[in-house]
Design an enzyme around this catalytic site. Structure first.
Site, PDB file in Angstrom:
ATOM      1  N   LYS A  33      38.447  28.718  29.234  1.00 33.39           N
ATOM      2  CA  LYS A  33      37.246  29.219  29.907  1.00 33.39           C
ATOM      3  C   LYS A  33      35.970  28.768  29.199  1.00 33.39           C
ATOM      4  CE  LYS A  33      39.466  33.114  32.194  1.00 33.39           C
ATOM      5  NZ  LYS A  33      39.884  34.515  32.051  1.00 33.39           N
ATOM      6  N   LYS A  73      47.524  22.752  39.143  1.00 28.75           N
ATOM      7  CA  LYS A  73      47.734  24.174  39.415  1.00 28.75           C
ATOM      8  C   LYS A  73      46.635  24.727  40.327  1.00 28.75           C
ATOM      9  CE  LYS A  73      46.704  28.448  37.669  1.00 28.75           C
ATOM     10  NZ  LYS A  73      46.293  29.489  36.775  1.00 28.75           N
ATOM     11  N   LYS A  86      41.091  29.119  41.320  1.00 24.83           N
ATOM     12  CA  LYS A  86      39.667  29.209  41.691  1.00 24.83           C
ATOM     13  C   LYS A  86      38.833  28.283  40.828  1.00 24.83           C
ATOM     14  CE  LYS A  86      39.473  33.717  40.696  1.00 24.83           C
ATOM     15  NZ  LYS A  86      40.809  34.273  40.839  1.00 24.83           N
TER      16      LYS A  86
HETATM   17  P1  ADP Z   1      42.854  31.826  39.301  1.00 16.13           P
HETATM   18  O1  ADP Z   1      43.576  30.828  38.450  1.00 16.13           O
HETATM   19  O2  ADP Z   1      42.626  31.333  40.678  1.00 16.13           O
HETATM   20  O3  ADP Z   1      41.575  32.322  38.640  1.00 16.13           O
HETATM   21  P2  ADP Z   1      43.905  34.354  38.515  1.00 16.13           P
HETATM   22  O4  ADP Z   1      43.808  33.917  37.095  1.00 16.13           O
HETATM   23  O5  ADP Z   1      42.943  35.401  38.995  1.00 16.13           O
HETATM   24  O6  ADP Z   1      43.808  33.066  39.450  1.00 16.13           O
HETATM   25  O7  ADP Z   1      45.392  34.811  38.785  1.00 16.13           O
HETATM   26  C1  ADP Z   1      45.836  36.016  39.356  1.00 16.13           C
HETATM   27  C2  ADP Z   1      47.342  36.044  39.345  1.00 16.13           C
HETATM   28  O8  ADP Z   1      47.866  34.978  40.157  1.00 16.13           O
HETATM   29  C3  ADP Z   1      47.988  35.829  37.965  1.00 16.13           C
HETATM   30  O9  ADP Z   1      49.153  36.620  37.836  1.00 16.13           O
HETATM   31  C4  ADP Z   1      48.323  34.386  37.942  1.00 16.13           C
HETATM   32  O10 ADP Z   1      49.394  34.090  37.077  1.00 16.13           O
HETATM   33  C5  ADP Z   1      48.711  34.125  39.394  1.00 16.13           C
HETATM   34  N1  ADP Z   1      48.409  32.733  39.765  1.00 16.13           N
HETATM   35  C6  ADP Z   1      47.187  32.202  39.965  1.00 16.13           C
HETATM   36  N2  ADP Z   1      47.263  30.901  40.303  1.00 16.13           N
HETATM   37  C7  ADP Z   1      48.587  30.598  40.315  1.00 16.13           C
HETATM   38  C8  ADP Z   1      49.333  29.403  40.614  1.00 16.13           C
HETATM   39  N3  ADP Z   1      48.735  28.270  40.958  1.00 16.13           N
HETATM   40  N4  ADP Z   1      50.669  29.478  40.535  1.00 16.13           N
HETATM   41  C9  ADP Z   1      51.313  30.622  40.199  1.00 16.13           C
HETATM   42  N5  ADP Z   1      50.659  31.773  39.912  1.00 16.13           N
HETATM   43  C10 ADP Z   1      49.321  31.776  39.968  1.00 16.13           C
END
Ligand code: ADP
Ligand code: TRP
Length: 319
Positions: free
Chosen positions: A110, A189, A192
Site C-alpha cells: 500500500k 489478481k 480495486k
Molecule cells: P481488493 O483487493 O479489491 O481491495 P479486498 O482487499 O477488500 O479487495 O478483499 C476483500 C476480500 O476479498 C478478502 O478476503 C480478499 O482475500 C478477497 N479477495 C479480493 N480480491 C480477490 C481475488 N482476486 N481473489 C481471491 N480473493 C480475493
C-alpha cells in the site's frame, strides 16, 4: 465452531471478493456459528470521504445479504458497533513486535502504491487480530492475500498466551485453493487497487463492456489459444457448468473461435450466475429498513460475545 470474517467497505463488490471470500463464507454458515462484519474501522485507513464510507458500507451489507448471508443463522454487524475491539487492539499492540508488522506485505504494497505510511495502516493487522480473537473464532474464511494477517493473528495470540496464560483460542484460516486468486481484466489478481475489477452487480451494459475489455493477445481467430493464465477461462470456470467450461476449453485448444465470442460467452455466464442474487438484491433494496434492522440486531449479539471475551482479557492482563 465459530466462523468469522470481515470485508472492508472500501469499494464495490467484485468477482474476486465474491469468490475469494464471500461465497466460501456464505457456504460455511451451515457448518457453525458464523460472525460476519463490515470492516469500517479498517476502511478508514484508505477512505477519507465520510459519505463514501457510509455508502460503501450500506451497499456492501445489501450485497452480502443478497448473496446469501442469512441473518437468522449468522451474526452480521458493523465492526465499529463493537468499540471494545479497539481496546483489545491496544492490548494486543503492547505485545506485538514491530518486526512482525514490518514484514507484512499489505503495508509495503500500500505504501509502495503511494498511500501515506500512517500508524493505522501499519497497525492494521493488530486490529484484524483483535477482530478475530475478540469473538473466540476458530475458522476465518479469506482470500489468499489475507493469509499473512492470519499468521500475525496467531503469533500475537501465542504471545499473549505465553505471557498471561490461556487467554485465546488459535484461529485457522480457511482458504479455498480453487478460488484463492481470482484473475482480473488484465490477468493479474483482481483488485480495486489494480483497476481491473468486474463488479458483480453492475448494470448489464456496464458489465458487458467490462468483460469485452478483458486483455487478450493477438492470436488469430482460427488458431488455438493459450489456456495458461487466461482470465477468460479462469473466470468462466467460476461461473459455468463443468460441461460448458470443457466446451470453452476445447474451443481454446482447437482454435476457430475468436476472443470476442469467448468473452460474450463469459459475459452470459456471469450474468446468469448472479441472476438469483440480483433479484434478491432488488427485494432487499425495496425494504428500506431491513439492512439497518439486521445490522443493529447483529451488533447486540456481537457485543455480548465480545464483552465476555474482554472480561476474560482484562482480568488476565490485570486491568
Ligand atoms: P481488493 O483487493 O479489491 O481491495 P479486498 O482487499 O477488500 O479487495 O478483499 C476483500 C476480500 O476479498 C478478502 O478476503 C480478499 O482475500 C478477497 N479477495 C479480493 N480480491 C480477490 C481475488 N482476486 N481473489 C481471491 N480473493 C480475493
Ligand atoms: N483485512 C481484511 C481485508 O482486507 C478485512 C478484515 C478485517 C478481516 N478484519 C478481519 C477479514 C477479520 C477476516 C477477519 O479483506
Amino acid at each position: 465452531m465459530r466462523i468469522l470474517s470481515g470485508i472492508q467497505p472500501s469499494g464495490t463488490l467484485h468477482l474476486g471478493n465474491y469468490f475469494g471470500m464471500m461465497k466460501p463464507a456464505i457456504e460455511l454458515q451451515e457448518k457453525g456459528d458464523a460472525y460476519y462484519f463490515i470492516a469500517d474501522l479498517h476502511a478508514l485507513t484508505t477512505v477519507r470521504d465520510p459519505a463514501a464510507l457510509r455508502t460503501h458500507g450500506r451497499e456492501l451489507a445489501v450485497d452480502f445479504l443478497a448473496c446469501g448471508l442469512d441473518p437468522a443463522r449468522s451474526v452480521f454487524f458493523r465492526q465499529s458497533d463493537v468499540p471494545t475491539v479497539t481496546e483489545l487492539a491496544w492490548i494486543l499492540s503492547t505485545v506485538t513486535p514491530m518486526g512482525l508488522l514490518e514484514r507484512c506485505h499489505s503495508f509495503k504494497d500500500k505504501t509502495a502504491r503511494g498511500l501515506g505510511a500512517t500508524h493505522g495502516l501499519f497497525a492494521y493487522p493488530v486490529l484484524m487480530a483483535a477482530d478475530i480473537l475478540i469473538y473466540d473464532s476458530d475458522l476465518v474464511p479469506v482470500g489468499r492475500d489475507q493469509k499473512q494477517h492470519l499468521e500475525v493473528t496467531r503469533d500475537i495470540a501465542i504471545k499473549i498466551n505465553e505471557i498471561y496464560g490461556d487467554v485465546f483460542k488459535l484461529p485457522e484460516p480457511s482458504i479455498r485453493e480453487d478460488t484463492a486468486i481470482v484473475p482480473g481484466l488484465d490477468g493479474s489478481k483482481m483488485s480495486k487497487s489494480y483497476d481491473n475489477t468486474i463488479e458483480i452487480f453492475a448494470p448489464e451494459n456496464v458489465l458487458k463492456k467490462k468483460v469485452m475489455g478483458i486483455k487478450t493477445d493477438s492470436t488469430p481467430v482460427e488458431s488455438p489459444k493459450p489456456v495458461e493464465n487466461s482470465s477468460i477461462l479462469g473466470l468462466y470456470k467460476l461461473v459455468a457448468s463443468e460441461s460448458d467450461y470443457r466446451s470453452m476449453e476445447s474451443d481454446f485448444l482447437n482454435g476457430g473461435v475468436g476472443y470476442g465470442d469467448l468473452k460474450k460467452r463469459l459475459f452470459g455466464g456471469i450474468w446468469e450466475f448472479f441472476a438469483g442474487q440480483r433479484a434478491r438484491r432488488e427485494e432487499i433494496l425495496a425494504d428500506s429498513g431491513l439492512v439497518n434492522r439486521v445490522l443493529d440486531e447483529g451488533a447486540i449479539k456481537a457485543r455480548e460475545t465480545a464483552d465476555k471475551v474482554m472480561t476474560r482479557v482484562r482480568k488476565a492482563v490485570g486491568l
